[in-house]
Design a protein around this motif. Structure first.
Motif, PDB file in Angstrom:
ATOM      1  N   GLN A 129     -18.188 -51.813  53.820  1.00  0.00           N
ATOM      2  CA  GLN A 129     -17.707 -51.765  55.206  1.00  0.00           C
ATOM      3  C   GLN A 129     -17.475 -53.179  55.700  1.00  0.00           C
ATOM      4  O   GLN A 129     -18.403 -53.981  55.742  1.00  0.00           O
ATOM      5  CB  GLN A 129     -18.785 -51.055  56.038  1.00  0.00           C
TER       6      GLN A 129
ATOM      7  N   ALA B 247     -30.659 -52.860  60.487  1.00  0.00           N
ATOM      8  CA  ALA B 247     -29.583 -53.663  59.892  1.00  0.00           C
ATOM      9  C   ALA B 247     -29.973 -55.137  59.808  1.00  0.00           C
ATOM     10  O   ALA B 247     -29.479 -55.858  58.946  1.00  0.00           O
ATOM     11  CB  ALA B 247     -28.304 -53.509  60.697  1.00  0.00           C
TER      12      ALA B 247
ATOM     13  N   ALA C 168     -23.882 -55.761  52.418  1.00  0.00           N
ATOM     14  CA  ALA C 168     -23.632 -56.339  53.736  1.00  0.00           C
ATOM     15  C   ALA C 168     -22.696 -57.543  53.555  1.00  0.00           C
ATOM     16  O   ALA C 168     -22.553 -58.062  52.441  1.00  0.00           O
ATOM     17  CB  ALA C 168     -24.956 -56.770  54.382  1.00  0.00           C
TER      18      ALA C 168
ATOM     19  N   GLU D 138     -24.274 -45.829  50.452  1.00  0.00           N
ATOM     20  CA  GLU D 138     -24.043 -47.234  50.089  1.00  0.00           C
ATOM     21  C   GLU D 138     -23.836 -47.356  48.576  1.00  0.00           C
ATOM     22  O   GLU D 138     -24.315 -46.499  47.835  1.00  0.00           O
ATOM     23  CB  GLU D 138     -25.237 -48.096  50.510  1.00  0.00           C
TER      24      GLU D 138
ATOM     25  N   GLU E  64     -18.091 -56.129  52.264  1.00  0.00           N
ATOM     26  CA  GLU E  64     -19.504 -56.411  52.008  1.00  0.00           C
ATOM     27  C   GLU E  64     -19.718 -56.637  50.516  1.00  0.00           C
ATOM     28  O   GLU E  64     -19.690 -55.691  49.727  1.00  0.00           O
ATOM     29  CB  GLU E  64     -20.352 -55.236  52.501  1.00  0.00           C
TER      30      GLU E  64
END
Ligand code: 2F8
Ligand code: CA
Length: 147
Positions: A107, A69, A128, A103, A110
């Motif tokens: 979340q 990440a 992100a 993706e 992002e």
């Protein structure tokens, strides 16, 4: 010399990979400002060939001591204007893209995309939070160097 010192030439374009550990983790916007000061902008991917070449370099840059990440590189792609409408900085809409499985999942809000060192280069993007501190990739045309 076609590109600035420290930049990488790939297929006649110049790329900057923010690799130094201490200095090179920034929010998406701060990363973009860094690029702008170099007469460039965050990476815009225009072809599968370009994606593959960059995904390979991102993969090689993987630091095993960091979690995946934290191993992302910001790219010039976001859905800040319309949620779910992923748009490159040049205005091009992304239809398919090279998202990781599951993706983009938005979340915790992002809105900025990053490229990660994934085994499968076709599954290398994740959305992100834009204020997350990541590495980044700038892109610009070769010369002139005045920015
Ligand atoms: O599991 C995928 C998920 O992983 C992280 O969240 C736990 C990522 N978060 C950040 O990079 C901040 C999510 O974006 C990702 O979807
Ligand atoms: Ca995500």
């Amino acid at each position: 010399r076609q590109c600035l010192p420290g930049w990488t030439v790939i297929n006649s374009m110049c790329y900057f990979f923010a690799l130094s550990e201490e200095l090179s983790r920034r929010s998406w916007m701060d990363a973009r400002h860094f690029c702008k000061r170099q007469g460039s902008d965050l990476l815009v991917i225009n072809s599968r060939e370009e994606h593959m070449a960059l995904a390979e370099i991102v993969k090689m840059s993987r630091d095993p001591s960091r979690s995946l990440a934290h191993s992302g590189f910001w790219i010039g792609l976001r859905d800040a204007d319309v949620e779910g409408s992923w748009t490159w900085l040049d205005g091009t809409r992304v239809e398919e893209g090279y998202w990781d499985i599951g993706e983009p999942n938005n979340q915790n809000n992002e809105d900025c995309a990053a490229m990660y060192p994934r085994e499968n280069p076709f599954h290398s993007w994740n959305d992100a939070p834009c204020n997350w501190n990541l590495k980044w990739i700038c892109e610009r045309t070769p010369r002139p160097f005045s920015s």
